[in-house]
Design a protein around this motif. Structure first.
Motif, PDB file in Angstrom:
ATOM      1  N   ILE A  21       0.833  -1.201   0.000  1.00  0.00           N
ATOM      2  CA  ILE A  21       0.000   0.000   0.000  1.00  0.00           C
ATOM      3  C   ILE A  21       0.870   1.255   0.000  1.00  0.00           C
ATOM      4  O   ILE A  21       0.597   2.223  -0.718  1.00  0.00           O
ATOM      5  N   GLY A  22       1.943   1.261   0.760  1.00  0.00           N
ATOM      6  CA  GLY A  22       2.859   2.410   0.784  1.00  0.00           C
ATOM      7  C   GLY A  22       3.509   2.637  -0.567  1.00  0.00           C
ATOM      8  O   GLY A  22       3.664   3.773  -1.015  1.00  0.00           O
ATOM      9  N   ALA A  23       3.903   1.556  -1.237  1.00  0.00           N
ATOM     10  CA  ALA A  23       4.539   1.689  -2.548  1.00  0.00           C
ATOM     11  C   ALA A  23       3.548   2.230  -3.579  1.00  0.00           C
ATOM     12  O   ALA A  23       3.903   3.088  -4.403  1.00  0.00           O
ATOM     13  N   ILE A  24       2.316   1.756  -3.521  1.00  0.00           N
ATOM     14  CA  ILE A  24       1.302   2.250  -4.461  1.00  0.00           C
ATOM     15  C   ILE A  24       1.032   3.736  -4.216  1.00  0.00           C
ATOM     16  O   ILE A  24       0.933   4.532  -5.156  1.00  0.00           O
ATOM     17  N   ALA A  25       0.956   4.139  -2.947  1.00  0.00           N
ATOM     18  CA  ALA A  25       0.729   5.557  -2.632  1.00  0.00           C
ATOM     19  C   ALA A  25       1.905   6.405  -3.114  1.00  0.00           C
ATOM     20  O   ALA A  25       1.713   7.496  -3.663  1.00  0.00           O
ATOM     21  N   LEU A  26       3.118   5.918  -2.930  1.00  0.00           N
ATOM     22  CA  LEU A  26       4.302   6.658  -3.371  1.00  0.00           C
ATOM     23  C   LEU A  26       4.327   6.816  -4.889  1.00  0.00           C
ATOM     24  O   LEU A  26       4.615   7.902  -5.408  1.00  0.00           O
ATOM     25  N   VAL A  27       3.981   5.772  -5.623  1.00  0.00           N
ATOM     26  CA  VAL A  27       3.942   5.847  -7.086  1.00  0.00           C
ATOM     27  C   VAL A  27       2.847   6.821  -7.529  1.00  0.00           C
ATOM     28  O   VAL A  27       3.033   7.608  -8.468  1.00  0.00           O
TER      29      VAL A  27
END
Length: 132
Positions: A21-27
């Motif tokens: 979820i953090g990686a998707i938000a960062l992207v």
């Protein structure tokens, strides 16, 4: 609480979900920033340069008079032109209108507080007490 308690086998799935979820938000944030920068760069390259379209044209005679040397400053055409421009921009204030003495009514549709309302007559009702 120790780190070993957090990385227990039953918590590995939650940790992995948090990382995803953090990686998707960062992207997503990065893509939004890139799109904003690209839109700003495109809009700044489309700006027109030069005079605005609605700018008034300068009269050739006025331009000629403005560029005259000091020796020719008494040109009669230029003096008449400057006098006309002065009258146009530095005109005396207009005379006050007849209704200037009356107070300004800022809210014409609102009833006046100090004025008495017009007397109204109550409509006669067709219902009258019955006498039996």
């Amino acid at each position: 609480m120790k780190i070993e308690d957090w990385i227990a086998p039953e918590n590995i799935g939650l940790i992995a979900l948090g990382v995803v979820i953090g990686a998707i938000a960062l992207v997503g944030v990065e893509a939004a920033c890139d799109a904003d920068v690209a839109a700003r760069a495109q809009s700044s390259s489309n700006l027109l340069t030069g005079a605005p379209v609605g700018a008034p044209r300068i009269d050739e005679e006025m331009l000629r008079c403005a560029t005259l040397p000091i020796e020719q400053a008494d040109d009669p055409k230029c003096r008449a032109l400057w006098a006309e421009q002065r009258r146009k921009f530095v005109a005396p204030p207009p005379e006050p209108a007849d209704d200037a003495a009356k107070p300004l009514d800022m809210f014409p549709s609102a009833p006046r507080a100090l004025e008495k309302p017009a007397p109204t007559t109550a409509p006669k009702s067709s219902l009258s007490p019955r006498s039996e």
